[in-house]
Design an enzyme around this catalytic site. Sequence first.
Site, PDB file in Angstrom:
ATOM      1  N   CYS A  24      55.818 141.065  96.319  1.00  0.00           N
ATOM      2  CA  CYS A  24      55.873 140.198  95.125  1.00  0.00           C
ATOM      3  C   CYS A  24      57.185 140.351  94.355  1.00  0.00           C
ATOM      4  CB  CYS A  24      54.697 140.484  94.213  1.00  0.00           C
ATOM      5  SG  CYS A  24      53.142 140.156  95.045  1.00  0.00           S
ATOM      6  N   HIS A  62      56.215 137.454  87.416  1.00  0.00           N
ATOM      7  CA  HIS A  62      55.425 137.301  88.643  1.00  0.00           C
ATOM      8  C   HIS A  62      53.989 136.950  88.241  1.00  0.00           C
ATOM      9  CE1 HIS A  62      53.487 137.908  92.393  1.00  0.00           C
ATOM     10  NE2 HIS A  62      52.907 139.037  92.038  1.00  0.00           N
ATOM     11  N   ASN A  68      48.464 133.553  93.125  1.00  0.00           N
ATOM     12  CA  ASN A  68      49.562 134.468  93.439  1.00  0.00           C
ATOM     13  C   ASN A  68      50.174 134.063  94.786  1.00  0.00           C
ATOM     14  OD1 ASN A  68      51.215 136.605  94.088  1.00  0.00           O
ATOM     15  ND2 ASN A  68      49.730 138.204  93.579  1.00  0.00           N
TER      16      ASN A  68
HETATM   17  O1  UT7 Z   1      50.853 140.704  93.208  1.00  0.00           O
HETATM   18  C1  UT7 Z   1      50.942 141.996  93.691  1.00  0.00           C
HETATM   19  C2  UT7 Z   1      50.348 142.999  92.811  1.00  0.00           C
HETATM   20  N1  UT7 Z   1      48.948 142.767  92.613  1.00  0.00           N
HETATM   21  C3  UT7 Z   1      48.457 142.787  91.392  1.00  0.00           C
HETATM   22  O2  UT7 Z   1      49.173 142.927  90.439  1.00  0.00           O
HETATM   23  C4  UT7 Z   1      46.947 142.685  91.243  1.00  0.00           C
HETATM   24  C5  UT7 Z   1      46.450 143.753  90.305  1.00  0.00           C
HETATM   25  N2  UT7 Z   1      45.016 143.793  90.173  1.00  0.00           N
HETATM   26  C6  UT7 Z   1      44.293 142.831  89.542  1.00  0.00           C
HETATM   27  O3  UT7 Z   1      44.825 141.812  89.143  1.00  0.00           O
HETATM   28  C7  UT7 Z   1      42.850 143.087  89.273  1.00  0.00           C
HETATM   29  O4  UT7 Z   1      42.544 144.420  89.566  1.00  0.00           O
HETATM   30  C8  UT7 Z   1      41.859 142.158  90.047  1.00  0.00           C
HETATM   31  C9  UT7 Z   1      41.929 140.748  89.508  1.00  0.00           C
HETATM   32  C10 UT7 Z   1      42.200 142.186  91.517  1.00  0.00           C
HETATM   33  C11 UT7 Z   1      40.424 142.652  89.852  1.00  0.00           C
HETATM   34  O5  UT7 Z   1      40.110 142.706  88.467  1.00  0.00           O
HETATM   35  P1  UT7 Z   1      39.479 144.028  87.831  1.00  0.00           P
HETATM   36  O6  UT7 Z   1      39.216 143.731  86.430  1.00  0.00           O
HETATM   37  O7  UT7 Z   1      40.391 145.174  88.156  1.00  0.00           O
HETATM   38  O8  UT7 Z   1      38.115 144.133  88.588  1.00  0.00           O
HETATM   39  P2  UT7 Z   1      37.550 145.328  89.509  1.00  0.00           P
HETATM   40  O9  UT7 Z   1      38.253 145.342  90.808  1.00  0.00           O
HETATM   41  O10 UT7 Z   1      37.519 146.586  88.705  1.00  0.00           O
HETATM   42  O11 UT7 Z   1      36.068 144.823  89.716  1.00  0.00           O
HETATM   43  C12 UT7 Z   1      35.148 144.677  88.622  1.00  0.00           C
HETATM   44  C13 UT7 Z   1      33.834 144.127  89.156  1.00  0.00           C
HETATM   45  C14 UT7 Z   1      33.320 144.881  90.365  1.00  0.00           C
HETATM   46  O12 UT7 Z   1      31.901 144.965  90.262  1.00  0.00           O
HETATM   47  P3  UT7 Z   1      31.206 146.305  89.760  1.00  0.00           P
HETATM   48  O13 UT7 Z   1      31.626 147.374  90.736  1.00  0.00           O
HETATM   49  O14 UT7 Z   1      31.716 146.539  88.375  1.00  0.00           O
HETATM   50  O15 UT7 Z   1      29.756 145.948  89.815  1.00  0.00           O
HETATM   51  C15 UT7 Z   1      33.677 143.983  91.513  1.00  0.00           C
HETATM   52  O16 UT7 Z   1      32.824 144.136  92.625  1.00  0.00           O
HETATM   53  O17 UT7 Z   1      34.000 142.777  89.582  1.00  0.00           O
HETATM   54  C16 UT7 Z   1      33.502 142.611  90.912  1.00  0.00           C
HETATM   55  N3  UT7 Z   1      34.278 141.600  91.590  1.00  0.00           N
HETATM   56  C17 UT7 Z   1      33.983 140.287  91.542  1.00  0.00           C
HETATM   57  N4  UT7 Z   1      33.012 139.599  90.940  1.00  0.00           N
HETATM   58  C18 UT7 Z   1      33.000 138.256  91.087  1.00  0.00           C
HETATM   59  C19 UT7 Z   1      35.403 141.765  92.328  1.00  0.00           C
HETATM   60  N5  UT7 Z   1      35.832 140.579  92.790  1.00  0.00           N
HETATM   61  C20 UT7 Z   1      34.985 139.647  92.309  1.00  0.00           C
HETATM   62  C21 UT7 Z   1      34.911 138.248  92.427  1.00  0.00           C
HETATM   63  N6  UT7 Z   1      33.909 137.591  91.794  1.00  0.00           N
HETATM   64  N7  UT7 Z   1      35.809 137.545  93.135  1.00  0.00           N
END
Ligand code: UT7
Length: 332
Positions: free
Chosen positions: A116, A256, A286
Site C-alpha cells: 500500500c 492511503h 482499498n
Molecule cells: O492497506 C494495508 C494496511 N491495512 C490496513 O490498514 C487495515 C487495518 N485494519 C483494519 O482496517 C481493521 O482491523 C478491519 C477493518 C480489518 C477490521 O476492523 P476491526 O475493528 O479491527 O475488527 P476486528 O478484526 O477486531 O473484528 C471485530 C469483530 C469480530 O467479531 P468478534 O470476535 O468480536 O465476535 C469479527 O469476527 O467483527 C467481526 N467481523 C465482521 N463482522 C461482520 C470481522 N469481519 C466482519 C465482517 N462483517 N466483514
Amino acid sequence: MSKIRAAITGVQGYVPEYVLTNQELEKMIDTNDEWITTRTGIKERRILKGEGLGTSYMAEKAILGLLEKTDTKAEEIDLIIVATITPDFPYPATATVVADMVGAKKAFAYDINAACSGFLYALTTGSQFIETGKYKKVVVVGADKMSSIVNYEDRTTCILFGDGASAVMLEPNAEGYGVIDSVLESDGSGQPYLFQKAGGSRYPSTIDTVTNKEHSLHQEGSTVFKFAVTNMANVAANIMERNDLKGEDVAWLVPHQANKRIIDATARRMEVSEDKVMLNIQKYGNTTAATIPLCLWDYEKQLKKGDNLVLAAFGAGFTWGATYVKWAYDPK
Ligand code: UT7
C-alpha cells in the site's frame, strides 16, 4: 539556477466497470452494510472481470489516458515504474508488459513492491531520475487487481479490497513545484500480519497450497490497524515538522485508503480539517498501490498551483511513508 524537482504534470485513473456493493457481499458472506460502513467507511468497490485481464490492463488504460491528457507521445516516455503487489506474472515485470502495450519503445521499466506504500516508494524513486537531470518524462503508476488474491469466503478481508489503477506524469520543474520531500520507512517484522503465504520461493504452488487458499491475502486486521494508525500519523507529522508546515499550510492530505478511521486519526494528528482530506474509500475500497493516485485523479479539478499536499501511506511489509508535494498546475 534553482533545484530541479519532479513535478506531477498530469494524472489519470482507471477503475473497472463492475461495482461490488456491500449489499452484494451480504449475499456472499456473513456480513452487513452497517458493519462494513462503520468499521471501514467502504460502500462499494470495483472488480475487474474478464478472462486474461490483469493489472496491466488497468495500468494501460490509465497511461493511455495520461498521454492524451498531457499531450505526450508514448515514445517520449523515458521510464515507467509500476507499483503493484498483483503483477500480471511473477516475471517479467508488469511495467515492461505495460510499456509494450502503450508503445513506450524508448522507456526502461520496472515494478516496485511496497504494497500500500508502493505509490509513494515509486513516486520518490521516479523523482530521483528527474532531479538528476538525466530523464525528462517519468510515468509512475499505482495499480492492483486485488480481486485476484482475495479469498471471497474470508469476511475479514474480502470486504476491504477493490481493483484500480492510476498514473502520474513526472517532469522537471525549476520553479519550486513538485516532490519536495519524502520519508519512507519499513519494518520487516510485520511480515506475518499481512502477506500471501504461497506462490513465492518459500512455499511454491502445490495442490495443497491451492486447496488451503494460501495464495490469498492473509491479514490480522486489528494488529495491522494499530501499526497503521501510529505509523501513518507519525510519518505525516514528521514530514510536516521537517518542512515547517502547520495544519493550516496543508491544502490537502492525500491518505492511503485502507480504513476511514485510520485516515481520520492521521488528519487529527496533522491538525488538518476534514474538508481538506481526500476520500474515495467509500466507492473504491482499498486498491492498495492505486489508492493515492486515484485520489489525485478524483480531486484533480479542485487542486490549484502551489497547493501543499501531504501524501501518506501504510502497508504490508510493514512499509510506510509520507511525501510532500507542491502541486504544479491549476485545473485545466
Ligand atoms: O492497506 C494495508 C494496511 N491495512 C490496513 O490498514 C487495515 C487495518 N485494519 C483494519 O482496517 C481493521 O482491523 C478491519 C477493518 C480489518 C477490521 O476492523 P476491526 O475493528 O479491527 O475488527 P476486528 O478484526 O477486531 O473484528 C471485530 C469483530 C469480530 O467479531 P468478534 O470476535 O468480536 O465476535 C469479527 O469476527 O467483527 C467481526 N467481523 C465482521 N463482522 C461482520 C470481522 N469481519 C466482519 C465482517 N462483517 N466483514
